[in-house]
Design a protein around this motif. Sequence first.
Motif, short mmCIF file in Angstrom:
data_model
loop_
_atom_site.label_atom_id
_atom_site.label_comp_id
_atom_site.label_asym_id
_atom_site.label_seq_id
_atom_site.Cartn_x
_atom_site.Cartn_y
_atom_site.Cartn_z
N PRO A 182 30.81 27.14 -13.94
CA PRO A 182 30.58 25.79 -14.46
C PRO A 182 29.72 25.74 -15.73
N ARG A 183 28.69 26.56 -15.82
CA ARG A 183 27.81 26.57 -17.00
C ARG A 183 27.85 27.93 -17.69
N GLU A 184 28.92 28.67 -17.45
CA GLU A 184 29.12 30.00 -18.02
C GLU A 184 27.88 30.87 -17.81
N TYR A 185 27.30 31.41 -18.88
CA TYR A 185 26.17 32.33 -18.75
C TYR A 185 24.89 31.65 -18.26
N ASP A 186 24.85 30.33 -18.27
CA ASP A 186 23.68 29.60 -17.76
C ASP A 186 23.84 29.19 -16.30
N THR A 187 24.90 29.61 -15.65
CA THR A 187 25.11 29.31 -14.23
C THR A 187 24.25 30.24 -13.38
N VAL A 188 23.54 29.68 -12.42
CA VAL A 188 22.77 30.49 -11.48
C VAL A 188 23.75 31.15 -10.51
N LEU A 189 23.59 32.47 -10.34
CA LEU A 189 24.47 33.21 -9.43
C LEU A 189 23.85 33.23 -8.04
N GLY A 190 24.69 33.22 -7.03
CA GLY A 190 24.23 33.20 -5.65
C GLY A 190 24.04 31.77 -5.17
N CYS A 191 23.93 31.60 -3.88
CA CYS A 191 23.85 30.24 -3.32
C CYS A 191 22.48 29.89 -2.75
N ARG A 192 21.45 30.65 -3.09
CA ARG A 192 20.10 30.33 -2.61
C ARG A 192 19.54 29.06 -3.23
N PHE A 193 19.94 28.76 -4.44
CA PHE A 193 19.40 27.61 -5.15
C PHE A 193 20.48 26.56 -5.37
N GLN A 194 20.01 25.31 -5.52
CA GLN A 194 20.93 24.21 -5.77
C GLN A 194 21.73 24.51 -7.05
N ASP A 195 22.98 24.21 -7.01
CA ASP A 195 23.91 24.42 -8.12
C ASP A 195 24.19 25.90 -8.39
N ASP A 243 24.81 49.58 -2.74
CA ASP A 243 24.17 48.33 -2.30
C ASP A 243 23.24 47.85 -3.41
N TYR A 244 23.80 47.39 -4.51
CA TYR A 244 23.05 46.94 -5.67
C TYR A 244 22.43 45.57 -5.38
N VAL A 245 21.52 45.14 -6.24
CA VAL A 245 20.79 43.90 -6.06
C VAL A 245 21.59 42.71 -6.57
N HIS A 246 21.53 41.62 -5.82
CA HIS A 246 22.09 40.33 -6.25
C HIS A 246 20.90 39.47 -6.67
N TYR A 247 20.69 39.31 -7.95
CA TYR A 247 19.60 38.46 -8.43
C TYR A 247 20.09 37.03 -8.47
N HIS A 248 19.39 36.14 -7.79
CA HIS A 248 19.77 34.73 -7.77
C HIS A 248 19.13 34.05 -8.98
N LEU A 249 19.64 34.41 -10.14
CA LEU A 249 19.19 33.93 -11.44
C LEU A 249 20.42 33.55 -12.26
N LYS A 250 20.20 33.06 -13.46
CA LYS A 250 21.33 32.76 -14.34
C LYS A 250 22.11 34.04 -14.63
N ALA A 251 23.38 33.89 -14.93
CA ALA A 251 24.23 35.05 -15.19
C ALA A 251 23.66 35.92 -16.30
N TRP A 252 23.23 35.33 -17.39
CA TRP A 252 22.69 36.13 -18.51
C TRP A 252 21.42 36.86 -18.08
N GLU A 253 20.60 36.23 -17.25
CA GLU A 253 19.37 36.88 -16.78
C GLU A 253 19.69 38.07 -15.88
N ASN A 254 20.72 37.92 -15.05
CA ASN A 254 21.17 39.01 -14.18
C ASN A 254 21.48 40.25 -14.98
N ILE A 255 22.17 40.09 -16.09
CA ILE A 255 22.56 41.23 -16.92
C ILE A 255 21.37 41.72 -17.73
N TRP A 256 20.55 40.81 -18.27
CA TRP A 256 19.39 41.16 -19.08
C TRP A 256 18.41 42.04 -18.30
#
Length: 146
Positions: free
Chosen positions: A48-61, A5-18
């Motif tokens: 849509p914005r590759e590594y700058d796409t926010v992952l998860g649906c908590r935030f707009q876009d 049960d790992y964490v889903h960070y609702h951040l950009k894809a690159w931030e998730n990995i960083w």
Amino acid sequence: MIFQDYVHYHLKAWENIWLGNAEQEPDHERISKAASLSGADPVIRRLPREYDTVLGCRFQDGHELSVGEWQKVALARSFLREARIIVLDEPTSSLDPLAEAAEIGRGAREVGLEAGDGARLGVAGGGDERVGRLAGGADEGAGPAL
């Protein structure tokens, strides 16, 4: 350690990995390499914005990933850290068994976890946990988990 049960960070894809190695400044080349090793790069490149796409649906876009895609992102975090020990608690349970073995094996080899310098990779799952040890590139056998 990657828990089932790992964490889903609702951040950009690159931030998730960083966040796998946030003590260091973000290095997009290393982040992309970790994503490639885990199988997350093709998933992220389709966003849509590759590594700058926010992952998860908590935030707009934001863009929601499948369970298996989230697992690849979590695995990329562990590869970014370049840890000497990685313990995986069914991190790829939503992938089919052949894809699971391929993803973990390929990524582990790339970060040196099969090298004979004492690196370790542990995978737990399904009550059949076993601990294996590699030394000098040779399998020294396996035994029951501790």
